[in-house]
Design a protein around this motif. Structure first.
Motif, mmCIF file in Angstrom:
data_model
loop_
_atom_site.group_PDB
_atom_site.id
_atom_site.type_symbol
_atom_site.label_atom_id
_atom_site.label_comp_id
_atom_site.label_asym_id
_atom_site.label_seq_id
_atom_site.Cartn_x
_atom_site.Cartn_y
_atom_site.Cartn_z
ATOM 1 N N VAL A 209 0.694 -1.157 0.116
ATOM 2 C CA VAL A 209 0.074 -0.012 -0.003
ATOM 3 C C VAL A 209 0.794 1.140 -0.142
ATOM 4 C CG1 VAL A 209 -1.642 1.367 1.338
ATOM 5 C CG2 VAL A 209 -1.792 -1.152 1.363
ATOM 6 N N VAL A 210 0.662 2.135 -0.800
ATOM 7 C CA VAL A 210 1.156 3.569 -0.629
ATOM 8 C C VAL A 210 0.113 4.676 -0.356
ATOM 9 C CG1 VAL A 210 2.338 5.333 -2.081
ATOM 10 C CG2 VAL A 210 2.782 2.899 -2.770
ATOM 11 N N VAL A 211 0.524 5.467 0.893
ATOM 12 C CA VAL A 211 -0.420 6.448 1.387
ATOM 13 C C VAL A 211 0.351 7.535 0.742
ATOM 14 C CG1 VAL A 211 -1.012 7.555 3.461
ATOM 15 C CG2 VAL A 211 -0.761 5.307 3.410
ATOM 16 N N VAL A 212 -0.488 8.499 0.175
ATOM 17 C CA VAL A 212 0.011 9.756 -0.205
ATOM 18 C C VAL A 212 -0.643 10.977 0.168
ATOM 19 C CG1 VAL A 212 0.207 11.239 -2.370
ATOM 20 C CG2 VAL A 212 0.266 8.834 -2.552
ATOM 21 N N VAL A 213 0.247 11.821 1.009
ATOM 22 C CA VAL A 213 -0.411 13.041 1.961
ATOM 23 C C VAL A 213 -0.211 14.474 1.000
ATOM 24 C CG1 VAL A 213 -0.483 14.220 3.808
ATOM 25 C CG2 VAL A 213 0.024 11.845 3.884
ATOM 26 N N GLU A 214 -1.085 15.013 0.749
ATOM 27 C CA GLU A 214 -0.962 16.120 -0.221
ATOM 28 C C GLU A 214 -1.727 17.397 0.511
ATOM 29 O OE1 GLU A 214 -1.003 14.665 -4.770
ATOM 30 O OE2 GLU A 214 -2.413 13.796 -3.448
ATOM 31 N N HIS A 215 -1.477 18.670 -0.073
ATOM 32 C CA HIS A 215 -2.089 19.698 0.473
ATOM 33 C C HIS A 215 -3.315 20.278 -0.558
ATOM 34 C CE1 HIS A 215 -0.089 20.438 4.305
ATOM 35 N NE2 HIS A 215 0.447 19.460 4.056
ATOM 36 N N LEU A 234 -3.748 5.096 -0.784
ATOM 37 C CA LEU A 234 -4.775 5.869 -0.200
ATOM 38 C C LEU A 234 -4.439 7.297 -0.253
ATOM 39 C CD1 LEU A 234 -7.259 6.356 2.102
ATOM 40 C CD2 LEU A 234 -5.271 6.043 3.889
ATOM 41 N N SER A 235 -5.394 8.126 -0.753
ATOM 42 C CA SER A 235 -5.144 9.621 -0.624
ATOM 43 C C SER A 235 -5.503 10.136 0.528
ATOM 44 C CB SER A 235 -5.849 10.207 -1.885
ATOM 45 O OG SER A 235 -6.059 11.599 -1.821
ATOM 46 N N VAL A 236 -4.511 11.238 0.912
ATOM 47 C CA VAL A 236 -5.081 11.998 2.247
ATOM 48 C C VAL A 236 -4.656 13.352 1.481
ATOM 49 C CG1 VAL A 236 -4.691 12.465 4.674
ATOM 50 C CG2 VAL A 236 -4.470 10.166 3.802
ATOM 51 N N VAL A 237 -5.636 14.300 1.842
ATOM 52 C CA VAL A 237 -5.511 15.748 1.502
ATOM 53 C C VAL A 237 -5.930 16.697 2.501
ATOM 54 C CG1 VAL A 237 -6.356 17.566 -0.031
ATOM 55 C CG2 VAL A 237 -6.197 15.238 -1.029
ATOM 56 N N VAL A 238 -4.899 17.256 2.927
ATOM 57 C CA VAL A 238 -5.052 18.389 4.105
ATOM 58 C C VAL A 238 -5.695 19.751 3.299
ATOM 59 C CG1 VAL A 238 -3.964 19.631 5.768
ATOM 60 C CG2 VAL A 238 -3.037 17.361 5.149
ATOM 61 N N ARG A 239 -6.699 20.260 3.640
ATOM 62 C CA ARG A 239 -7.215 21.549 3.233
ATOM 63 C C ARG A 239 -7.177 22.461 4.093
ATOM 64 N NH1 ARG A 239 -12.384 18.919 -0.357
ATOM 65 N NH2 ARG A 239 -13.292 18.789 1.634
ATOM 66 N N GLU A 240 -7.794 23.811 3.975
ATOM 67 C CA GLU A 240 -7.844 24.864 4.738
ATOM 68 C C GLU A 240 -8.190 24.363 6.183
ATOM 69 O OE1 GLU A 240 -9.946 26.509 1.609
ATOM 70 O OE2 GLU A 240 -11.001 27.906 3.098
#
Ligand SMILES: [Zn+2]
Length: 365
Positions: A209-215, A234-240
């Motif tokens: 598994v690859v976890v990708v943390v983006e903004h 798995l996508s993880v996106v940090v928003r405002e």
């Protein structure tokens, strides 16, 4: 004839009233045994936490034992005796994980789950507080190999949650986090690689598994290679003021990030150019403490679900975690008809072949 069986470990055994004993408190499996006489109760309470085999326990007459063992068996409270030792890199031999993992399996075989985790490789791309917390949580949960992808320096705002210390500020995030994991769980292997190649963890097989943390916004182009290589991600996106965990993409099985982007563009024709600008927003990229902690735990849970052999809740769904209360909302997603990721026989958006992986749940109850 079953082998050596014991009372399901870590199940609280509670006396409710004369002749009545309660096993467990979780509504998914808690059960009461009623109509017990004093000698029944005495034996059942003595069994609790003893680890003694029930089928041939000489402490009670055979007729009484057979009747009670049948009642325990009917209540799914008996499991094969686990081995004394399990190979796991989790701290303390995985004792902290064992009870919960055993509770979730009909056979109580936590050691099998821990052994599968020990053989697994997970890569984490983007090692701010969220990514670092995902990595340290997976290490403490007993994942054998963790790839760390983020050469940028540790910021002073990264310190704390996830394991960075003040002394790490300015050092490479990947290298500093590898040192932290070495201190937490020395038997977990780590490999630091470039963020552009999350599908490769130096010195190991390709990740499970690859976890990708983006903004601000996910970059579908970034994960197209993972879809093409058939690597679950798995996508993880940090928003405002919130974090989105998901979707979890098992290539060929689940809607992908391109599907999500195409749906978004259907609803908002300006989305492609808005998305481009969001992805280009300048650093610094801070990650608020509570959102980062909740998001990282949920992301780690999705990864572990897959490694443990079940379907993650974020397959075809996202968890949106908003400030200030951080109570997640589930939002279902679906395949987009114009995306090419529709099933094992279809090509992903970049036209590469995909390798479908299958898994099935084995939860108790
Ligand atoms: Zn798709």
């Amino acid at each position: 004839m079953p082998g050596r069986r014991v009372l399901r470990p870590s199940t609280p055994v509670l006396r409710r009233a004369p002749g009545e004993i309660q096993y467990g408190t979780d509504p998914r499996w808690a059960v009461r045994l009623v109509g017990l006489d004093a000698a029944d109760e005495e034996w059942l309470l003595a069994l609790s936490g003893s680890g003694r085999a029930v089928d041939d326990d000489p402490a009670v007459p055979a007729a009484r034992r057979e009747r009670l063992v049948q009642a325990l068996d009917d209540a799914l409270l008996l499991v094969p005796a686990p081995p004394r030792r399990t190979t796991t890199p989790a701290p303390g031999g995985g004792e902290a994980e064992r009870g919960v993992l055993a509770a979730l399996r009909p056979d109580g075989a936590a050691h099998r789950v821990l052994a599968a985790r020990a053989r697994s490789t997970v890569a984490v791309v983007g090692l701010g507080r969220v990514g670092a917390s995902v990595a340290t949580t997976l290490a403490t949960a007993g994942v054998g190999t963790i790839g760390l992808h983020d050469p940028s320096p540790v910021l002073v705002t990264d310190v704390g949650l996830g394991g960075y210390r003040v002394r790490d500020v300015g050092a490479s995030r990947a290298k500093a986090l590898a040192r932290t994991i070495e201190e937490i769980a020395p038997d977990v292997r780590t490999g630091a690689g470039p963020a552009s190649e999350p599908g490769e963890v130096p010195g190991t097989e390709r990740p499970d598994v690859v976890v990708v943390v983006e903004h601000h916004a996910a970059d579908p182009a970034r994960v197209r290679e993972l879809v093409g290589d058939g690597v679950a991600h798995l996508s993880v996106v940090v928003r405002e003021a919130d974090v989105v965990v998901g979707p979890f993409v098992r290539p060929g099985l689940d809607p992908c990030l391109t599907c999500a982007d195409l749906h978004r563009a259907d609803a908002d024709p300006c989305w492609p150019q808005v998305s481009r600008q969001l992805r280009g927003l300048a650093a610094p990229q801070h990650e608020e403490s509570v959102l980062a902690g909740v998001a990282a735990s949920l992301a780690a849970a999705q990864v572990l679900a897959v490694l443990d052999g079940s379907v993650p809740r974020t397959a075809a769904a996202c968890l949106e975690i908003p400030a200030p209360d951080a109570v997640p909302r589930l939002r279902e997603t679906s395949r987009h008809p114009r995306c090419g990721c529709g099933g094992p026989a279809s090509a992903p958006p970049d036209g590469s072949p995909v390798a479908a992986r299958t898994s099935g749940g084995r939860g108790r109850g």
